[in-house]
Enzyme design. Sequence first.
Site, PDB file in Angstrom:
ATOM      1  N   LYS A 192     103.748 114.942  44.309  1.00  0.00           N
ATOM      2  CA  LYS A 192     104.470 116.208  44.367  1.00  0.00           C
ATOM      3  C   LYS A 192     105.825 115.887  44.987  1.00  0.00           C
ATOM      4  O   LYS A 192     106.229 116.413  46.026  1.00  0.00           O
ATOM      5  CB  LYS A 192     103.653 117.211  45.211  1.00  0.00           C
ATOM      6  CG  LYS A 192     104.197 118.618  45.220  1.00  0.00           C
ATOM      7  CD  LYS A 192     103.977 119.389  43.918  1.00  0.00           C
ATOM      8  CE  LYS A 192     104.660 120.730  43.963  1.00  0.00           C
ATOM      9  NZ  LYS A 192     104.695 121.427  42.673  1.00  0.00           N
TER      10      LYS A 192
ATOM     11  N   ASP B 154      87.190 116.367  40.967  1.00  0.00           N
ATOM     12  CA  ASP B 154      86.196 117.415  40.675  1.00  0.00           C
ATOM     13  C   ASP B 154      86.546 118.076  39.342  1.00  0.00           C
ATOM     14  O   ASP B 154      85.680 118.321  38.500  1.00  0.00           O
ATOM     15  CB  ASP B 154      86.191 118.505  41.770  1.00  0.00           C
ATOM     16  CG  ASP B 154      85.135 118.256  42.838  1.00  0.00           C
ATOM     17  OD1 ASP B 154      84.819 117.073  43.105  1.00  0.00           O
ATOM     18  OD2 ASP B 154      84.620 119.246  43.410  1.00  0.00           O
TER      19      ASP B 154
ATOM     20  N   ASP C   9     100.588 119.411  39.967  1.00  0.00           N
ATOM     21  CA  ASP C   9     100.266 120.693  39.321  1.00  0.00           C
ATOM     22  C   ASP C   9     100.237 120.545  37.796  1.00  0.00           C
ATOM     23  O   ASP C   9      99.370 121.093  37.114  1.00  0.00           O
ATOM     24  CB  ASP C   9     101.238 121.810  39.765  1.00  0.00           C
ATOM     25  CG  ASP C   9     102.702 121.399  39.749  1.00  0.00           C
ATOM     26  OD1 ASP C   9     102.996 120.213  39.522  1.00  0.00           O
ATOM     27  OD2 ASP C   9     103.568 122.275  39.961  1.00  0.00           O
TER      28      ASP C   9
ATOM     29  N   ASP D 249      90.967 114.242  45.604  1.00  0.00           N
ATOM     30  CA  ASP D 249      89.728 114.994  45.834  1.00  0.00           C
ATOM     31  C   ASP D 249      89.630 116.128  44.828  1.00  0.00           C
ATOM     32  O   ASP D 249      88.606 116.319  44.162  1.00  0.00           O
ATOM     33  CB  ASP D 249      89.727 115.537  47.269  1.00  0.00           C
ATOM     34  CG  ASP D 249      88.484 116.348  47.562  1.00  0.00           C
ATOM     35  OD1 ASP D 249      87.386 115.874  47.221  1.00  0.00           O
ATOM     36  OD2 ASP D 249      88.613 117.455  48.118  1.00  0.00           O
TER      37      ASP D 249
ATOM     38  N   TYR E 202      93.888 114.109  55.286  1.00  0.00           N
ATOM     39  CA  TYR E 202      92.521 114.009  55.818  1.00  0.00           C
ATOM     40  C   TYR E 202      92.511 113.372  57.202  1.00  0.00           C
ATOM     41  O   TYR E 202      91.621 113.646  57.994  1.00  0.00           O
ATOM     42  CB  TYR E 202      91.650 113.139  54.898  1.00  0.00           C
ATOM     43  CG  TYR E 202      90.969 113.874  53.777  1.00  0.00           C
ATOM     44  CD1 TYR E 202      91.704 114.556  52.817  1.00  0.00           C
ATOM     45  CD2 TYR E 202      89.574 113.864  53.661  1.00  0.00           C
ATOM     46  CE1 TYR E 202      91.077 115.206  51.784  1.00  0.00           C
ATOM     47  CE2 TYR E 202      88.946 114.518  52.626  1.00  0.00           C
ATOM     48  CZ  TYR E 202      89.702 115.186  51.683  1.00  0.00           C
ATOM     49  OH  TYR E 202      89.072 115.834  50.649  1.00  0.00           O
TER      50      TYR E 202
END
Length: 351
Positions: free
Chosen positions: A189, A249, A221, A245, A142
């Site tokens: 990751k 959700d 993942d 982020d 970001y």
Amino acid sequence: MKFNIALLAGDGIGPEVIEQAVKVSDAVAEKFGHEISWKPALTGAAAIDAVGDPYPDDTHDICASSDAVLFGAIGHPRFDNDPSAKVRPEQGLLKMRKALGLFANVRPTFTFPSLLDKSPLKKERIEGTDLVFLRELTGGIYFGEKGRREEGETAYDNCVYTRKEVQRLAKKGFELAMSRSKKLCCVDKANVLETSRLWRETVQAMEKDYPEVEVSYEFVDAVAMRLVQWPNSYDVLITENLFGDILTDEASVISGSMGLMPSASLGAKIGLFEPIHGSYPQAAGKNIANPMATVLSAAMMFENFGLQDEGKAIRDVVNKALNEGVVTEDLSDGGKAYGTKEVGDWLAENI
Ligand code: IPM
Ligand code: MN
């Protein structure tokens, strides 16, 4: 106690849901003998329209001199469909997070017994889910260098983390785990990304300071899959900005409605409290948005001041409303739906 709270309603449904959280907070303040002085300030598209900046200096000054920030939502479709827009509402949110040093985003996901059937996931999978994501909020992709080269034909966003950034976030994660079930999952990751290897190595080195915490390391993942498969196997999860982020959700679906999940952004001094849903422009001004996520964000604000009973009073009244069907249309199942304002009034009256 006396509080100054910066009130950033923002865009879309922001102003409507914020109004309800103010009502409920004022009712709590009256009941427990506190005094709240609200300091409204501009942010998002509303601030771009007024002064050309989604997080103006005046707004920053108000936030920085308050005890906390209660935030609605920012974002406007007119910017979403215009990739060439130079100033975007979301930049205000990012600027504010950075300027206020809000590096730790606390996003809980929990179920409400009365709403277990509302989740698209099977009841037996989600029953008892009570997890918290700690999302790093002021670093990573970001905030890395971004741009275009080769005459605009190539674009890049750099993902950068320092050990210090990982440590301060992980420290909050370990502490949170200690106050809960002493289980911490570091989501990364590390099989591909160097920043993830720094995360893993840093968290591994901190394990010895928290011998009671059982730490697991999982790839993002796999977490995306297990989160909907076995959500109640998780407790505290820490992760970097973009993974957090996306996963938060996803996690919000477990609760049955995105309109229910609150969040807190913590860091240096003051905290910011906001619903995790966005500005939901299609519903703006229609008195249909669910105000509960914002109301529960106010509960997190009281709890962050150390006022647990005040926070609980809000959580209890929200549960009561859910049990008695005092809900907006996202939860009414074709039955009677209350308006945003009516839910807010009911909650305030029942505090
Ligand atoms: C969130 C939002 C923001 C983010 C956007 C609006 C910039 O999606 O708070 O999760 O990506 O952090
Ligand atoms: Mn998001």
